[in-house]
Design a protein around this motif. Structure first.
Motif, PDB file in Angstrom:
ATOM      1  N   ASP A  90     -62.675  66.271  19.841  1.00  0.00           N
ATOM      2  CA  ASP A  90     -63.573  66.719  18.775  1.00  0.00           C
ATOM      3  C   ASP A  90     -63.549  65.725  17.618  1.00  0.00           C
ATOM      4  OD1 ASP A  90     -65.425  68.576  17.656  1.00  0.00           O
ATOM      5  OD2 ASP A  90     -63.822  69.381  16.398  1.00  0.00           O
ATOM      6  N   GLU A  91     -62.364  65.213  17.312  1.00  0.00           N
ATOM      7  CA  GLU A  91     -62.234  64.201  16.258  1.00  0.00           C
ATOM      8  C   GLU A  91     -62.966  62.918  16.652  1.00  0.00           C
ATOM      9  OE1 GLU A  91     -58.562  61.542  15.121  1.00  0.00           O
ATOM     10  OE2 GLU A  91     -58.314  63.551  14.251  1.00  0.00           O
ATOM     11  N   LEU A  92     -62.806  62.490  17.887  1.00  0.00           N
ATOM     12  CA  LEU A  92     -63.492  61.277  18.354  1.00  0.00           C
ATOM     13  C   LEU A  92     -65.014  61.431  18.270  1.00  0.00           C
ATOM     14  CD1 LEU A  92     -61.362  60.470  21.539  1.00  0.00           C
ATOM     15  CD2 LEU A  92     -61.529  59.047  19.503  1.00  0.00           C
ATOM     16  N   LEU A  93     -65.502  62.584  18.662  1.00  0.00           N
ATOM     17  CA  LEU A  93     -66.941  62.820  18.692  1.00  0.00           C
ATOM     18  C   LEU A  93     -67.542  62.945  17.295  1.00  0.00           C
ATOM     19  CD1 LEU A  93     -66.289  63.238  21.670  1.00  0.00           C
ATOM     20  CD2 LEU A  93     -67.811  65.199  21.656  1.00  0.00           C
ATOM     21  N   SER A  94     -66.723  63.296  16.320  1.00  0.00           N
ATOM     22  CA  SER A  94     -67.254  63.473  14.960  1.00  0.00           C
ATOM     23  C   SER A  94     -67.346  62.154  14.196  1.00  0.00           C
ATOM     24  CB  SER A  94     -66.409  64.480  14.182  1.00  0.00           C
ATOM     25  OG  SER A  94     -65.108  63.966  13.973  1.00  0.00           O
ATOM     26  N   SER A  95     -66.837  61.079  14.773  1.00  0.00           N
ATOM     27  CA  SER A  95     -66.905  59.763  14.135  1.00  0.00           C
ATOM     28  C   SER A  95     -68.363  59.306  14.036  1.00  0.00           C
ATOM     29  CB  SER A  95     -66.099  58.748  14.950  1.00  0.00           C
ATOM     30  OG  SER A  95     -66.431  57.442  14.561  1.00  0.00           O
ATOM     31  N   PRO A  96     -68.755  58.744  12.900  1.00  0.00           N
ATOM     32  CA  PRO A  96     -70.129  58.229  12.775  1.00  0.00           C
ATOM     33  C   PRO A  96     -70.458  57.129  13.788  1.00  0.00           C
ATOM     34  CG  PRO A  96     -69.030  58.245  10.631  1.00  0.00           C
ATOM     35  CD  PRO A  96     -67.993  58.594  11.660  1.00  0.00           C
ATOM     36  N   GLU A  97     -69.429  56.425  14.276  1.00  0.00           N
ATOM     37  CA  GLU A  97     -69.632  55.337  15.234  1.00  0.00           C
ATOM     38  C   GLU A  97     -69.744  55.835  16.681  1.00  0.00           C
ATOM     39  OE1 GLU A  97     -66.813  55.207  13.074  1.00  0.00           O
ATOM     40  OE2 GLU A  97     -68.054  54.196  11.580  1.00  0.00           O
ATOM     41  N   PHE A  98     -69.572  57.134  16.900  1.00  0.00           N
ATOM     42  CA  PHE A  98     -69.575  57.680  18.257  1.00  0.00           C
ATOM     43  C   PHE A  98     -70.888  57.379  18.971  1.00  0.00           C
ATOM     44  CE2 PHE A  98     -70.828  61.206  21.054  1.00  0.00           C
ATOM     45  CZ  PHE A  98     -69.867  61.060  22.031  1.00  0.00           C
ATOM     46  N   ARG A  99     -70.782  56.763  20.148  1.00  0.00           N
ATOM     47  CA  ARG A  99     -71.950  56.461  20.980  1.00  0.00           C
ATOM     48  C   ARG A  99     -71.675  56.863  22.432  1.00  0.00           C
ATOM     49  NH1 ARG A  99     -76.444  54.384  19.979  1.00  0.00           N
ATOM     50  NH2 ARG A  99     -76.357  52.894  21.654  1.00  0.00           N
ATOM     51  N   MET A 153     -63.995  68.053  33.370  1.00  0.00           N
ATOM     52  CA  MET A 153     -65.444  68.256  33.469  1.00  0.00           C
ATOM     53  C   MET A 153     -66.004  68.878  32.193  1.00  0.00           C
ATOM     54  SD  MET A 153     -65.767  69.336  37.468  1.00  0.00           S
ATOM     55  CE  MET A 153     -67.544  69.502  37.459  1.00  0.00           C
ATOM     56  N   LEU A 154     -65.275  69.803  31.615  1.00  0.00           N
ATOM     57  CA  LEU A 154     -65.710  70.388  30.341  1.00  0.00           C
ATOM     58  C   LEU A 154     -65.801  69.299  29.262  1.00  0.00           C
ATOM     59  CD1 LEU A 154     -63.651  73.717  30.150  1.00  0.00           C
ATOM     60  CD2 LEU A 154     -66.135  73.488  30.453  1.00  0.00           C
ATOM     61  N   ILE A 155     -64.792  68.459  29.201  1.00  0.00           N
ATOM     62  CA  ILE A 155     -64.759  67.393  28.194  1.00  0.00           C
ATOM     63  C   ILE A 155     -65.899  66.402  28.426  1.00  0.00           C
ATOM     64  CG2 ILE A 155     -63.425  65.403  27.365  1.00  0.00           C
ATOM     65  CD1 ILE A 155     -60.902  67.247  27.791  1.00  0.00           C
ATOM     66  N   SER A 156     -66.098  65.985  29.658  1.00  0.00           N
ATOM     67  CA  SER A 156     -67.188  65.042  29.961  1.00  0.00           C
ATOM     68  C   SER A 156     -68.540  65.634  29.596  1.00  0.00           C
ATOM     69  CB  SER A 156     -67.180  64.671  31.448  1.00  0.00           C
ATOM     70  OG  SER A 156     -66.012  63.963  31.775  1.00  0.00           O
ATOM     71  N   GLY A 157     -68.746  66.880  29.930  1.00  0.00           N
ATOM     72  CA  GLY A 157     -70.007  67.541  29.590  1.00  0.00           C
ATOM     73  C   GLY A 157     -70.226  67.621  28.092  1.00  0.00           C
ATOM     74  N   ALA A 158     -69.166  67.915  27.361  1.00  0.00           N
ATOM     75  CA  ALA A 158     -69.280  67.989  25.908  1.00  0.00           C
ATOM     76  C   ALA A 158     -69.573  66.623  25.300  1.00  0.00           C
ATOM     77  CB  ALA A 158     -68.001  68.573  25.309  1.00  0.00           C
ATOM     78  N   ILE A 159     -68.970  65.588  25.853  1.00  0.00           N
ATOM     79  CA  ILE A 159     -69.225  64.227  25.366  1.00  0.00           C
ATOM     80  C   ILE A 159     -70.698  63.866  25.542  1.00  0.00           C
ATOM     81  CG2 ILE A 159     -68.800  61.775  25.824  1.00  0.00           C
ATOM     82  CD1 ILE A 159     -65.859  62.590  26.450  1.00  0.00           C
ATOM     83  N   VAL A 160     -71.230  64.110  26.719  1.00  0.00           N
ATOM     84  CA  VAL A 160     -72.636  63.800  26.986  1.00  0.00           C
ATOM     85  C   VAL A 160     -73.540  64.662  26.109  1.00  0.00           C
ATOM     86  CG1 VAL A 160     -74.455  63.849  28.737  1.00  0.00           C
ATOM     87  CG2 VAL A 160     -72.193  62.954  29.315  1.00  0.00           C
ATOM     88  N   SER A 161     -73.213  65.922  25.966  1.00  0.00           N
ATOM     89  CA  SER A 161     -74.006  66.819  25.120  1.00  0.00           C
ATOM     90  C   SER A 161     -74.033  66.329  23.675  1.00  0.00           C
ATOM     91  CB  SER A 161     -73.438  68.237  25.194  1.00  0.00           C
ATOM     92  OG  SER A 161     -74.184  69.109  24.385  1.00  0.00           O
ATOM     93  N   GLU A 162     -72.878  65.930  23.182  1.00  0.00           N
ATOM     94  CA  GLU A 162     -72.782  65.445  21.800  1.00  0.00           C
ATOM     95  C   GLU A 162     -73.499  64.102  21.645  1.00  0.00           C
ATOM     96  OE1 GLU A 162     -71.796  65.751  17.803  1.00  0.00           O
ATOM     97  OE2 GLU A 162     -71.495  67.260  19.357  1.00  0.00           O
ATOM     98  N   GLN A 163     -73.490  63.298  22.671  1.00  0.00           N
ATOM     99  CA  GLN A 163     -74.197  62.019  22.625  1.00  0.00           C
ATOM    100  C   GLN A 163     -75.702  62.259  22.513  1.00  0.00           C
ATOM    101  OE1 GLN A 163     -73.127  59.475  25.871  1.00  0.00           O
ATOM    102  NE2 GLN A 163     -74.267  57.734  25.108  1.00  0.00           N
TER     103      GLN A 163
END
Length: 190
Positions: A90-99, A153-163
Motif C-alpha cells: 500500500d505504501e509503494l502504491l501510494s508513491s507519486p512515482e508509482f507506475r 494474486m490479490l497483490i498483483s491484482g491490486a497493483i494492476v488496479s491501482e495502476q
C-alpha cells in the motif's frame, strides 16, 4: 570511475524503463539521459536485453529487500507479518512515482515464455511467493503454498488496479480479503 559510469547508466536506464516502458525506451534515449556514449553503454551492457536484465536484477534485489524490511518494521508475529505485506505494498502504491510493478510491466511487454526478460519477471514472482509461503508456514497455515499463491494474486491484482485507477484503495480492499483467507487457512490447520 568506470563502476560509477556503469551504475549511472543502469540507474538512468532503470528510471526510463520504469517510467516509459522497456520497448518504448531506446538506447539513444538512455545514452542521452545518461550523458554518455553508445560505446560506453555497450562496453558495460553488450545489448539492450543485457541492460534490461541488469535493471530487473537490480529491481528484484531492491524490491525484495524493501518488502522484507517493511514486514519486519511492521510486525513481529507470523500472522501479522502476512498482513504487513499488504501495508508494505500500500505504501509503494501510494508513491507519486508509482507506475506499476516493474516485473508485471516487463512480463506484459515480453510475454513469450522463453524470453529471458519474461523469465526474470517469473523469477521475481517465484521469490516473492516463496517469502509468502515461508511466512504462511511459520504462521501455521494449512496449505502455505496455496495461501501464498492466493495472497500473491490479490497483490498483483491490486497493483494492476491501482495502476489503472490511481488512489483507488485497491491494496486496502484486497488486504481485507487476505485477512479472511489467512484466518480460514489458520483455522483449518488448527
Amino acid at each position: 570511475m568506470a563502476r560509477n559510469l556503469q551504475d549511472h547508466i543502469l540507474q538512468t536506464a532503470s528510471e526510463l524503463f520504469y517510467s516509459q516502458g522497456i520497448k518504448a525506451t531506446g538506447v539513444d534515449a538512455i545514452v542521452k539521459a545518461a550523458g554518455t556514449t553508445k560505446m560506453s553503454l555497450y562496453k558495460y551492457f553488450p545489448s539492450k536485453d543485457d541492460l534490461v536484465l541488469a535493471h530487473l536484477r537490480r529491481s528484484r534485489e531492491a524490491m525484495l529487500k524493501r518488502i522484507l524490511a517493511g514486514i519486519e518494521a511492521r510486525a513481529s508475529e507470523p500472522r501479522a507479518k502476512l498482513l504487513a505485506v499488504f501495508a508494505v505494498f500500500d505504501e509503494l502504491l501510494s508513491s507519486p512515482e508509482f507506475r506499476g510493478c516493474p516485473f508485471i510491466n516487463a512480463s506484459a511487454e515480453f510475454a513469450e515464455a522463453a524470453n529471458p526478460i519474461q523469465r526474470a519477471a517469473v523469477e521475481f514472482s517465484d521469490a516473492f511467493r516463496q517469502i509468502l509461503a515461508d511466512l504462511a508456514r511459520t504462521a501455521g497455515a494449512r496449505n502455505p503454498d496455496v495461501l501464498s499463491q492466493q495472497l500473491a494474486m490479490l497483490i498483483s491484482g491490486a497493483i494492476v488496479s491501482e495502476q489503472m485507477r490511481r488512489q483507488s484503495g485497491a491494496m486496502r480492499t484486497v488486504s481485507a480479503a487476505a485477512e479472511i483467507l489467512i484466518a480460514k487457512s489458520l483455522a483449518d490447520a488448527a
